[in-house]
Design an enzyme around this catalytic site. Sequence first.
Site, PDB file in Angstrom:
ATOM      1  N   CYS A 156     -19.214  -6.154   3.513  1.00  0.00           N
ATOM      2  CA  CYS A 156     -18.515  -4.918   3.841  1.00  0.00           C
ATOM      3  C   CYS A 156     -17.158  -4.951   3.148  1.00  0.00           C
ATOM      4  O   CYS A 156     -16.538  -6.019   3.049  1.00  0.00           O
ATOM      5  CB  CYS A 156     -18.341  -4.794   5.356  1.00  0.00           C
TER       6      CYS A 156
ATOM      7  N   CYS B 122     -16.395  -9.241   5.668  1.00  0.00           N
ATOM      8  CA  CYS B 122     -15.697  -7.998   5.378  1.00  0.00           C
ATOM      9  C   CYS B 122     -14.433  -8.294   4.568  1.00  0.00           C
ATOM     10  O   CYS B 122     -13.673  -9.201   4.918  1.00  0.00           O
ATOM     11  CB  CYS B 122     -15.318  -7.285   6.668  1.00  0.00           C
TER      12      CYS B 122
ATOM     13  N   ARG C 189     -17.974  -2.215  17.820  1.00  0.00           N
ATOM     14  CA  ARG C 189     -17.298  -3.481  17.548  1.00  0.00           C
ATOM     15  C   ARG C 189     -15.933  -3.564  18.211  1.00  0.00           C
ATOM     16  O   ARG C 189     -15.091  -2.680  18.021  1.00  0.00           O
ATOM     17  CB  ARG C 189     -17.148  -3.678  16.033  1.00  0.00           C
TER      18      ARG C 189
ATOM     19  N   CYS D 137       0.477   0.456  10.280  1.00  0.00           N
ATOM     20  CA  CYS D 137       0.058  -0.603   9.355  1.00  0.00           C
ATOM     21  C   CYS D 137       1.222  -1.365   8.745  1.00  0.00           C
ATOM     22  O   CYS D 137       2.090  -0.775   8.080  1.00  0.00           O
ATOM     23  CB  CYS D 137      -0.798   0.002   8.247  1.00  0.00           C
TER      24      CYS D 137
ATOM     25  N   CYS E  22       0.629   4.989   6.745  1.00  0.00           N
ATOM     26  CA  CYS E  22       0.043   4.852   8.079  1.00  0.00           C
ATOM     27  C   CYS E  22       1.026   4.172   9.028  1.00  0.00           C
ATOM     28  O   CYS E  22       1.487   3.053   8.769  1.00  0.00           O
ATOM     29  CB  CYS E  22      -1.256   4.052   8.000  1.00  0.00           C
TER      30      CYS E  22
ATOM     31  N   CYS F 289     -19.118   2.003   8.316  1.00  0.00           N
ATOM     32  CA  CYS F 289     -18.372   1.313   9.370  1.00  0.00           C
ATOM     33  C   CYS F 289     -17.129   2.149   9.582  1.00  0.00           C
ATOM     34  O   CYS F 289     -16.218   2.144   8.744  1.00  0.00           O
ATOM     35  CB  CYS F 289     -18.028  -0.115   8.935  1.00  0.00           C
TER      36      CYS F 289
ATOM     37  N   CYS G 245       0.840  -1.200   0.000  1.00  0.00           N
ATOM     38  CA  CYS G 245       0.000   0.000   0.000  1.00  0.00           C
ATOM     39  C   CYS G 245       0.878   1.254   0.000  1.00  0.00           C
ATOM     40  O   CYS G 245       1.820   1.360   0.786  1.00  0.00           O
ATOM     41  CB  CYS G 245      -0.914   0.012   1.229  1.00  0.00           C
TER      42      CYS G 245
END
Length: 321
Positions: free
Chosen positions: A135, A103, A267, A65, A62, A195, A58
């Site tokens: 999702c 998801c 959640r 991550c 971040c 979400c 990616c």
Amino acid sequence: MLDGTRVLRSDWTVDEVEALLRLPLLDLVGQANAIHRAHHDPEDIQKASLLSIKTGGCPEDCAYCPQSAHHREVDLTKEKLMNPAHVLSLAKRAKAAGAERFCMGAAWRQVRDGQEFDNVLEMVSGVRDLGMEACVTLGMLQPHQAQQLADAGLTAYNHNLDTSPEFYAEIIGTRTYQDRLETLSHCRDAGIDLCCGGIIGMGESTHDRASMLQVLAGFDPHPESVPINALIPIEGTPLAHRQKVGIFDLVRMVATARIIMPKTRVRLSAGRSDFSAAEQVLCFLAGANSIFYGDVLLTAPNAGTGQDHDMFELIGALTRD
């Protein structure tokens, strides 16, 4: 004591939310539990299964991550986008294990039109055909892409705020807070549920936690689902040195989210595997009513399905198997 049946609000101030976060713990949990029972069946805990359909590489930076291409020391095998047929076979397995929402996450900065996105649309349609909620989390979206996902039957789009607007630049430099808000707006305009939650334990202050929750509670309507993640410090990422979050910090976040967003599913997400069944039950008392279910969360470990089955059996919770 707050009135559990009061009118929903989208005008919470950061100071009000921080005051809740700082309440004596038993008072906070008591208020949250009363509100939870006024709006939800306390034994109904949704199970959502999460699959990484495209892993690693990616371009975002971040700090938390392991899938970021910026973090070259992370031990992670990159994988191309999965074949839709394989994804749907895994969705069937998740449904058989008791999951009602499936998801799918792709490590993209943003969605690009073309065959890969078409494949994702096929996955979404296939999951819905199985009778499951669908999702996805795919990065940033354009309005027409959100509409295509809605047309394919997408239930919800996951796009976390991660932290407060004030602390955000300490964690991410490759896209802005406004970028995130715009994608959420596109999803809402297309009729897709939101979400949207965040992560604690990245070095933020209590005020930052309150500010993030205040942004979430400022949506009208509130997000249908709010994941509360506890940072999993992963070797090779800039946050590898952070200490893991304690259970009472997590409980305070869950309880405050429940109070200010009474109808939202709150959640328990990343980091749940670090806590005992008793500690997780305290989160359920505080208003959590959804978990990510399965052995892996994208690339991080999660509580095993066997452990979860035992926990639910002990507390007698309905999990809509």
